[in-house]
Design a protein around this motif. Structure first.
Motif, PDB file in Angstrom:
ATOM      1  N   SER A 190       0.847  -1.183   0.000  1.00 16.33           N
ATOM      2  CA  SER A 190       0.000   0.000   0.000  1.00 16.33           C
ATOM      3  C   SER A 190       0.886   1.237   0.000  1.00 16.33           C
ATOM      4  O   SER A 190       1.803   1.343   0.810  1.00 16.33           O
ATOM      5  N   ARG A 191       0.610   2.136  -0.939  1.00 18.45           N
ATOM      6  CA  ARG A 191       1.312   3.419  -1.018  1.00 18.45           C
ATOM      7  C   ARG A 191       0.273   4.499  -1.268  1.00 18.45           C
ATOM      8  O   ARG A 191      -0.783   4.224  -1.851  1.00 18.45           O
ATOM      9  N   PRO A 192       0.577   5.718  -0.881  1.00 14.57           N
ATOM     10  CA  PRO A 192      -0.374   6.807  -1.127  1.00 14.57           C
ATOM     11  C   PRO A 192      -0.690   6.949  -2.619  1.00 14.57           C
ATOM     12  O   PRO A 192       0.196   6.843  -3.464  1.00 14.57           O
ATOM     13  N   ASN A 193      -1.960   7.136  -2.920  1.00 12.88           N
ATOM     14  CA  ASN A 193      -2.455   7.372  -4.285  1.00 12.88           C
ATOM     15  C   ASN A 193      -2.237   6.205  -5.240  1.00 12.88           C
ATOM     16  O   ASN A 193      -2.241   6.385  -6.452  1.00 12.88           O
ATOM     17  N   VAL A 194      -1.996   5.012  -4.711  1.00 13.92           N
ATOM     18  CA  VAL A 194      -1.816   3.819  -5.530  1.00 13.92           C
ATOM     19  C   VAL A 194      -2.763   2.749  -4.991  1.00 13.92           C
ATOM     20  O   VAL A 194      -2.853   2.557  -3.779  1.00 13.92           O
ATOM     21  N   PRO A 195      -3.470   2.047  -5.882  1.00  6.23           N
ATOM     22  CA  PRO A 195      -4.363   0.981  -5.395  1.00  6.23           C
ATOM     23  C   PRO A 195      -3.602  -0.059  -4.568  1.00  6.23           C
ATOM     24  O   PRO A 195      -2.429  -0.333  -4.823  1.00  6.23           O
TER      25      PRO A 195
END
Length: 160
Positions: free
Chosen positions: A74-79
């Motif tokens: 999980s990363r910011p702005n990535v599904p």
């Protein structure tokens, strides 16, 4: 006929030896990417297993017949992505649906953690695994020459 195995969570002390043997006997020989000795030490492999989640297919006698190891990235702005890291089944237990059951459980675990897709790598010469994943709905998206692996992908949410 009921399955001769059940899928359960990894039990460190009980399962580690069997999983390390499966990795070394069934996965490492198929790998064509450069693998350092340090990454194959017991310590490194156990640390890798602890980074994600591992499910075990255990026989009636609780003997390990196969396992799947996966991680959620999980990363910011990535599904949110389910990464299938390793899956192996004992040779004498193949053809019983164990690999498929382990993969389905990993995917269900990814969906429960809001993963929108699953990704994995298959070594370039591992045609049997490549076909297995394609039958499970994965599609080949690219070849990585530096890893000597194919990358496969599968959406985990229904397409609209």
């Amino acid at each position: 006929m009921a399955a001769d195995y059940l899928i359960r969570p990894y039990r460190g002390r009980q399962d580690t030896g069997a999983i390390l043997r499966l990795i070394r006997r069934e996965l490492v020989p198929l790998s064509r990417s450069p693998i350092g000795r340090d990454s194959l030490s017991d310590r490194a492999l156990i640390a890798r297993i602890r980074q994600g989640r591992t499910l075990v297919a255990a026989g009636r006698d609780d003997e390990v017949k196969g396992f799947v190891h996966f991680m959620v990235t999980s990363r910011p702005n990535v599904p949110v992505l389910l990464q299938i890291d390793m899956l192996a089944v004992e040779p004498d237990s193949r053809g019983q649906g164990i690999g498929s059951a382990l993969l389905r459980e990993a995917e269900a675990g990814g969906r429960a953690r809001r993963c929108t897709a699953a990704s994995l790598f298959v070594d370039e010469d591992n045609d049997r695994a490549h076909l297995f994943y394609q039958r499970a709905g994965y599609r080949t998206i690219q070849y990585w020459p530096s890893l000597r692996c194919w990358e496969l992908y599968k959406p985990l949410i229904p397409e609209i």
